[in-house]
Design a protein around this motif. Structure first.
Motif, PDB file in Angstrom:
ATOM      1  N   ALA A  39       0.830  -1.209   0.000  1.00  0.00           N
ATOM      2  CA  ALA A  39       0.000   0.000   0.000  1.00  0.00           C
ATOM      3  C   ALA A  39       0.861   1.253   0.000  1.00  0.00           C
ATOM      4  N   ARG A  40       1.951   1.245   0.773  1.00  0.00           N
ATOM      5  CA  ARG A  40       2.841   2.412   0.830  1.00  0.00           C
ATOM      6  C   ARG A  40       3.467   2.671  -0.532  1.00  0.00           C
ATOM      7  N   LEU A  41       3.968   1.609  -1.167  1.00  0.00           N
ATOM      8  CA  LEU A  41       4.589   1.755  -2.480  1.00  0.00           C
ATOM      9  C   LEU A  41       3.575   2.220  -3.522  1.00  0.00           C
ATOM     10  N   SER A  63      -5.730   1.978  -7.293  1.00  0.00           N
ATOM     11  CA  SER A  63      -6.617   0.824  -7.132  1.00  0.00           C
ATOM     12  C   SER A  63      -5.985  -0.228  -6.231  1.00  0.00           C
ATOM     13  N   VAL A  64      -4.683  -0.446  -6.385  1.00  0.00           N
ATOM     14  CA  VAL A  64      -3.981  -1.396  -5.514  1.00  0.00           C
ATOM     15  C   VAL A  64      -4.027  -0.905  -4.072  1.00  0.00           C
ATOM     16  N   GLU A  65      -3.698   0.355  -3.880  1.00  0.00           N
ATOM     17  CA  GLU A  65      -3.711   0.916  -2.526  1.00  0.00           C
ATOM     18  C   GLU A  65      -5.098   0.782  -1.895  1.00  0.00           C
ATOM     19  N   VAL A  68      -5.912  -2.846  -0.897  1.00  0.00           N
ATOM     20  CA  VAL A  68      -5.234  -3.239   0.341  1.00  0.00           C
ATOM     21  C   VAL A  68      -5.919  -2.585   1.533  1.00  0.00           C
ATOM     22  N   ASP A  69      -6.169  -1.292   1.435  1.00  0.00           N
ATOM     23  CA  ASP A  69      -6.800  -0.562   2.541  1.00  0.00           C
ATOM     24  C   ASP A  69      -8.187  -1.097   2.862  1.00  0.00           C
ATOM     25  N   SER A  70      -8.885  -1.591   1.844  1.00  0.00           N
ATOM     26  CA  SER A  70     -10.237  -2.126   2.038  1.00  0.00           C
ATOM     27  C   SER A  70     -10.229  -3.610   2.395  1.00  0.00           C
ATOM     28  N   GLU A  71      -9.014  -4.162   2.521  1.00  0.00           N
ATOM     29  CA  GLU A  71      -8.841  -5.568   2.892  1.00  0.00           C
ATOM     30  C   GLU A  71      -9.523  -6.525   1.926  1.00  0.00           C
ATOM     31  N   PHE A  72      -9.336  -6.247   0.626  1.00  0.00           N
ATOM     32  CA  PHE A  72      -9.843  -7.151  -0.399  1.00  0.00           C
ATOM     33  C   PHE A  72      -9.154  -8.509  -0.255  1.00  0.00           C
ATOM     34  N   ILE A  77      -6.245  -8.408  -4.834  1.00  0.00           N
ATOM     35  CA  ILE A  77      -5.053  -7.552  -4.717  1.00  0.00           C
ATOM     36  C   ILE A  77      -3.994  -8.010  -5.710  1.00  0.00           C
ATOM     37  N   THR A  78      -3.820  -9.307  -5.828  1.00  0.00           N
ATOM     38  CA  THR A  78      -2.829  -9.850  -6.764  1.00  0.00           C
ATOM     39  C   THR A  78      -3.173  -9.457  -8.198  1.00  0.00           C
ATOM     40  N   ARG A  79      -4.429  -9.613  -8.583  1.00  0.00           N
ATOM     41  CA  ARG A  79      -4.853  -9.267  -9.947  1.00  0.00           C
ATOM     42  C   ARG A  79      -4.609  -7.791 -10.238  1.00  0.00           C
ATOM     43  N   LEU A  80      -4.985  -6.926  -9.305  1.00  0.00           N
ATOM     44  CA  LEU A  80      -4.795  -5.485  -9.494  1.00  0.00           C
ATOM     45  C   LEU A  80      -3.308  -5.136  -9.558  1.00  0.00           C
TER      46      LEU A  80
END
Length: 94
Positions: A39-41, A63-65, A68-72, A77-80
């Motif tokens: 998320a930081r990166l 979208s990745v961040e 992660v923040d939404s705890e998908f 997360i991997t796909r994004l």
């Protein structure tokens, strides 16, 4: 004004040149399932990408961040993240 444009263009080129290193860091964080680092990166990349005219990469990083923040789920997360990394790989081909 031309000097500023030249400096911004040089910074944008540097961003593109560093994309490989950034992608490696993102990929490593994903492999470790280090969500806080991912998320930081992604957050950092989203800001830099948008600033230098790489809006699609910025949106993908955001979208990745957000995932992660939404705890998908890990799969989402991997796909994004893989989508983000594919877009970043295109910078080196351009």
């Amino acid at each position: 004004m031309a000097e500023i444009d030249a400096r911004l263009a040089a910074i944008a080129e540097r961003f593109a040149a560093q994309a490989g290193e950034t992608a490696a860091e993102i990929g490593a964080a994903l492999d470790r399932e280090d969500w806080s680092e991912l998320a930081r990166l992604a957050h950092s990349l989203a800001g830099r990408a948008g600033m230098f005219g790489y809006g699609a990469i910025g949106n993908a990083a955001r979208s990745v961040e957000e995932a992660v923040d939404s705890e998908f789920l890990t799969e989402a997360i991997t796909r994004l993240t893989q989508n983000l990394l594919a877009q970043m790989a295109e910078l080196n081909r351009a």
